[in-house]
Every structure is written in structure tokens, then in C-alpha cells.
Motif scaffolding. Structure first.
Motif, PDB file in Angstrom:
ATOM      1  N   ARG A  21       8.808  19.102   3.058  1.00 28.64           N
ATOM      2  CA  ARG A  21       7.827  18.284   2.348  1.00 28.64           C
ATOM      3  C   ARG A  21       6.966  19.240   1.518  1.00 28.64           C
ATOM      4  N   VAL A  22       6.914  19.016   0.205  1.00 28.97           N
ATOM      5  CA  VAL A  22       6.183  19.939  -0.670  1.00 28.97           C
ATOM      6  C   VAL A  22       4.933  19.314  -1.280  1.00 28.97           C
ATOM      7  N   GLY A  23       4.638  18.073  -0.934  1.00 27.10           N
ATOM      8  CA  GLY A  23       3.422  17.454  -1.465  1.00 27.10           C
ATOM      9  C   GLY A  23       3.393  15.966  -1.206  1.00 27.10           C
ATOM     10  N   PHE A  24       2.403  15.310  -1.821  1.00 30.64           N
ATOM     11  CA  PHE A  24       2.306  13.864  -1.700  1.00 30.64           C
ATOM     12  C   PHE A  24       1.732  13.264  -2.973  1.00 30.64           C
ATOM     13  N   TYR A  25       1.920  11.948  -3.125  1.00 31.53           N
ATOM     14  CA  TYR A  25       1.386  11.181  -4.245  1.00 31.53           C
ATOM     15  C   TYR A  25       0.874   9.862  -3.704  1.00 31.53           C
ATOM     16  N   ARG A  71       0.863  -1.197   0.000  1.00 33.91           N
ATOM     17  CA  ARG A  71       0.000   0.000   0.000  1.00 33.91           C
ATOM     18  C   ARG A  71       0.894   1.241   0.000  1.00 33.91           C
ATOM     19  N   PRO A  72       1.550   1.521  -1.116  1.00 34.74           N
ATOM     20  CA  PRO A  72       2.513   2.624  -1.140  1.00 34.74           C
ATOM     21  C   PRO A  72       1.858   3.993  -1.023  1.00 34.74           C
ATOM     22  N   PHE A  73       2.600   4.901  -0.422  1.00 39.59           N
ATOM     23  CA  PHE A  73       2.232   6.312  -0.305  1.00 39.59           C
ATOM     24  C   PHE A  73       3.550   7.079  -0.364  1.00 39.59           C
ATOM     25  N   PHE A  74       3.610   8.101  -1.189  1.00 39.08           N
ATOM     26  CA  PHE A  74       4.858   8.818  -1.377  1.00 39.08           C
ATOM     27  C   PHE A  74       4.721  10.278  -0.984  1.00 39.08           C
ATOM     28  N   ASN A  75       5.687  10.775  -0.232  1.00 36.80           N
ATOM     29  CA  ASN A  75       5.799  12.199   0.042  1.00 36.80           C
ATOM     30  C   ASN A  75       6.768  12.781  -0.979  1.00 36.80           C
ATOM     31  N   ILE A  76       6.470  13.969  -1.478  1.00 39.88           N
ATOM     32  CA  ILE A  76       7.381  14.675  -2.375  1.00 39.88           C
ATOM     33  C   ILE A  76       8.189  15.606  -1.485  1.00 39.88           C
TER      34      ILE A  76
END
Length: 88
Positions: free
Chosen positions: A35-39, A14-19
Motif C-alpha cells: 500500500r503506497v497511499g490513499f485517496y 462513502r468511498p475511500f480508496f487505497n493506492i
């Protein structure tokens, strides 16, 4: 060198990525500057799949940060998604 890249979170399968903005020498999920966002690649229905703070992204690019190819693709995808509702 400062880079803008993805940092993986979430659980197994269950991946979750922070930009994040980070130093190139730090490990993928290690310390970061901002941290400038998420995907969220598994977003369903009405869930938000990507969010990027454009003002912070522009700032970091202005001071010389390089975005990874994946982040570049996601930024273009987010810009296209943001422009679509405005055209309707």
C-alpha cells in the motif's frame, strides 16, 4: 505485470480508496503487494484527501510497475498540492 491502482474501501456511498501495488491478474479489492497511499474523495475542511509515499512510488515505477490513468492523475494532483504551500 505489476500495476499501481486504486482499491476501494469504505462503506456504501462513502468511498475511500487505497493506492496499492498489485499483480494485474488479482481482483480490484483483493490481495496486494504494498500500500503506497490513499485517496479520500469526500474529505472535508482540514482532512487530508490524498497521501502518496513518493519514494515507494518511484521505486515501483523504477522496477517496471505501470500506474493506472486515475492514479497518474492523482499523483499529479498531489504533486501540485505539495508544491503550492512551498511557493507561499
Amino acid at each position: 505485470m505489476v500495476v499501481i491502482r486504486l482499491s476501494r474501501g469504505g462503506s456504501k456511498a462513502r468511498p475511500f480508496f487505497n493506492i496499492v501495488v498489485t499483480d494485474k491478474r488479482t481482483r480490484r479489492d483483493g490481495r496486494f503487494i504494498e500500500r503506497v497511499g490513499f485517496y479520500n474523495p469526500l474529505a472535508r475542511g482540514g482532512e487530508e484527501s490524498i497521501r502518496i509515499e513518493q519514494d515507494r512510488l518511484t521505486y515501483w515505477r523504477g522496477v517496471g510497475a505501470q500506474a493506472s490513468p486515475t492514479v497518474e492523475r492523482l499523483v499529479q494532483q498531489a504533486a501540485k498540492k505539495a508544491a503550492a504551500p512551498a511557493a507561499v
